[in-house]
Design an enzyme around this catalytic site. Structure first.
Site, PDB file in Angstrom:
ATOM      1  CE  LYS A  35       2.969   1.750  -4.296  1.00  0.00           C
ATOM      2  NZ  LYS A  35       4.177   2.316  -4.891  1.00  0.00           N
ATOM      3  NE  ARG A 130      11.834   1.767  -4.851  1.00  0.00           N
ATOM      4  CZ  ARG A 130      10.597   2.159  -4.559  1.00  0.00           C
ATOM      5  NH1 ARG A 130      10.156   2.111  -3.323  1.00  0.00           N
ATOM      6  NH2 ARG A 130       9.783   2.604  -5.483  1.00  0.00           N
ATOM      7  CE1 TYR A 260      -0.123  -8.079  28.827  1.00  0.00           C
ATOM      8  CE2 TYR A 260      -1.013  -6.871  26.953  1.00  0.00           C
ATOM      9  CZ  TYR A 260      -0.968  -8.015  27.736  1.00  0.00           C
ATOM     10  OH  TYR A 260      -1.755  -9.075  27.426  1.00  0.00           O
TER      11      TYR A 260
HETATM   12  C1  PLP Z   1       3.986   3.658  -5.061  1.00  0.00           C
HETATM   13  C2  PLP Z   1       4.417   4.323  -6.273  1.00  0.00           C
HETATM   14  C3  PLP Z   1       3.851   5.534  -6.657  1.00  0.00           C
HETATM   15  C4  PLP Z   1       2.870   6.296  -5.787  1.00  0.00           C
HETATM   16  O1  PLP Z   1       3.538   6.927  -4.725  1.00  0.00           O
HETATM   17  P1  PLP Z   1       2.722   7.868  -3.710  1.00  0.00           P
HETATM   18  O2  PLP Z   1       3.741   8.490  -2.841  1.00  0.00           O
HETATM   19  O3  PLP Z   1       1.825   6.965  -2.925  1.00  0.00           O
HETATM   20  O4  PLP Z   1       1.961   8.809  -4.518  1.00  0.00           O
HETATM   21  C5  PLP Z   1       4.221   6.052  -7.872  1.00  0.00           C
HETATM   22  N1  PLP Z   1       5.123   5.437  -8.671  1.00  0.00           N
HETATM   23  C6  PLP Z   1       5.698   4.268  -8.324  1.00  0.00           C
HETATM   24  C7  PLP Z   1       6.691   3.641  -9.218  1.00  0.00           C
HETATM   25  C8  PLP Z   1       5.380   3.676  -7.110  1.00  0.00           C
HETATM   26  O5  PLP Z   1       5.960   2.535  -6.765  1.00  0.00           O
END
Ligand code: PLP
Length: 370
Positions: A35, A130, A260
C-alpha cells in the site's frame, strides 16, 4: 545536469528481505503489503520484484487496479474492502480479494448479481479499535458471508495488532499483542478458514502469531519499528537509498547564523556544506540540528532549519569536502529508522513522504530501470 538527489530502489534487497521473513515464518504464506505506493518505494517496481509473493496487500482499490495492470494472477487483497457495488463488481471480475470489516458491507455482497465469487477476509477488531468487526458480531457476520452466493466459501479470518512493536511484557503495550491474540483465538474458535494476524513486527518478534498468512510491510523494505532495533539488526537490508551531493561549501564566521530563522549559530569560523535535499523532497523539516547525514560515507551533523530544497551540514570534521561530494540522507550505513527517530517519527513515514520530484532508479539483478 540533473539535480543530484535520487532514491535508489534495490530489488535484490527486497527479495532478500522477503526470503528472510519467509524463513522466520516457514509454515506461513506471505502477503507482501504494498500500500501507499509500496511504502513510497514505487508500486510497479516492487510488485515486479516480488512476483513470487503469495499475495499483495493494498489499502485502496486504485492500488489494486495498478497491480492488475501489470500482473493478472497473484492474489491481491484490498484492506478497506469494497465501498460500493461498483467496487464489488470490479473486485469479482479481477479476482481481487476484499477485507470485510463492517457489517454494513454485507448488504453490498448480498445484493450482488451472479458472477465469480469474491474472496473475503473477515477482519476482527481484537482491540486496536480501527477497522474490524467486534468479536461479539463475528459469528453472525461469518454466517452471513458463508451463506452469500457472491462470496467464495473459504473466508479468511484476520486481525491486526496495535502494538506488536512493543516487546516488553511488563508494559501495557508489550502485553497488548498477547491479549489481542487471545481475543482472536477465542473469537474464531471452531470457525473454519485459515488465519492471518502478523504484521512485520509480529513476524520478527511474536512467532506464536504467524498462523497461515503473514502480512509484512515495513520489514520487506528493510525497516523495523520494533522498539529501538533498526532493520539491519534483524539481517534486513535497506531497500531505499536516498542520496544527494554537496552543491556548495562555504566558510562562515563564528557567530554567524545559518538558514531560515537563524536557528543555528556557528560556534567558530568553520566550513558549512549545502546539500540538494529538503522538505520539498520529503526530508523532514523538523529534523533537529545535530542529526546525522553521511558525507563521503561518514556522519556529519545537520545544522539549522531544513528548507524546501536545501539543508546545511557542519563540515568541521571534513574540512576538505567539496561541491559534488556524495551525501546519503538514509540507506546503508544510516538506517531510515534511526533518521526517523531523530525527527520524532518512524521510517515508514519518511519513505512514504519522498515526493514525486525525487527520481527513483531501480537496481538489482532484475532491474528494468524506471
Ligand atoms: C499495513 C498493514 C500491514 C503491514 O504492517 P507493517 O507494520 O508495515 O508490517 C499488515 N496488515 C494490515 C491490515 C495493514 O494495514
Amino acid at each position: 545536469m540533473p539535480r543530484p538527489l535520487i532514491a535508489t530502489i534495490d530489488t535484490d534487497a527486497l527479495r532478500h528481505n522477503a526470503a528472510l521473513l519467509r524463513a522466520r515464518a516457514p509454515r506461513s504464506r506471505l502477503m507482501a503489503m504494498v500500500k501507499a505506493d509500496a511504502y513510497g518505494h514505487g508500486l510497479e517496481q516492487v510488485v515486479r520484484a516480488l512476483a513470487h509473493a503469495d499475495a499483495f496487500g493494498v489499502a485502496a482499490l486504485s492500488e489494486a487496479r495498478r497491480i492488475r495492470d501489470i500482473c493478472c494472477t497473484t492474489p491481491v487483497v484490498v484492506m478497506a474492502g469494497p465501498i460500493d457495488a461498483d467496487d464489488v463488481a470490479w473486485m469479482r471480475q479481477h479476482a481481487v480479494g476484499a477485507v470485510i470489516h463492517d457489517a454494513g458491507q454485507l448488504a453490498l455482497l448480498e445484493q450482488a448479481p451472479d458472477g465469480p465469487p469474491l474472496q473475503c477476509w473477515l477482519k476482527i477488531d481484537t482491540g486496536m479499535h480501527r477497522l474490524g468487526v467486534a468479536p461479539e458480531e463475528v459469528r453472525s457476520v461469518h454466517a452471513r458471508l458463508a451463506a452469500c452466493a457472491a462470496v467464495h466459501p473459504d473466508v479468511v479470518l484476520m486481525t491486526h495488532f496495535a502494538s506488536s512493536d512493543a516487546t516488553d511484557l511488563h508494559t501495557r503495550n508489550g502485553a497488548m499483542t498477547l491479549r489481542q491474540l487471545r481475543t482472536f483465538e477465542e473469537t474464531v474458535a471452531g470457525l473454519p478458514g485459515v488465519r492471518s494476524l502478523a504484521n512485520s513486527a509480529a513476524v520478527l518478534e511474536w512467532p506464536q502469531t504467524h498462523a497461515d498468512w503473514i502480512r509484512p510491510g515495513g520489514a520487506l523494505y528493510g525497516m523495523s519499528v520494533v522498539e529501538s532495533r533498526p532493520g539491519p539488526e534483524y539481517g534486513l537490508r535497506a531497500v531505499m537509498q536516498l542520496d544527494s551531493a554537496l552543491l556548495a561549501v562555504k566558510q562562515v564566521r563564528g557567530g554567524e547564523r545559518i538558514g531560515y530563522s537563524g536557528l543555528w549559530e556557528a560556534p567558530q569560523d568553520m566550513p558549512v556544506g549545502i546539500v540538494a535535499a529538503g522538505y520539498g523532497d520529503g526530508y523532514p523539516r523538523g529534523m533537529p540540528s545535530g542529526a546525522p547525514v553521511l558525507l563521503n560515507g561518514r556522519p556529519v551533523p545537520l545544522v539549522g532549519r531544513v528548507s524546501m530544497d536545501l539543508l546545511a551540514l557542519d563540515l568541521r570534521t571534513q574540512p576538505q569536502a567539496q561541491a559534488g561530494d556524495p551525501v546519503r540522507l538514509w540507506g546503508d550505513g544510516l538506517a531510515v529508522d534511526r533518521v526517523a527517530a531523530d525527527a520524532g517519527t518512524i521510517g515508514y513515514a519518511l519513505t512514504c513522504a519522498v515526493t514525486a520530484r525525487v527520481p527513483k532508479r531501480c537496481v538489482g539483478s532484475d532491474a528494468q530501470g524506471g
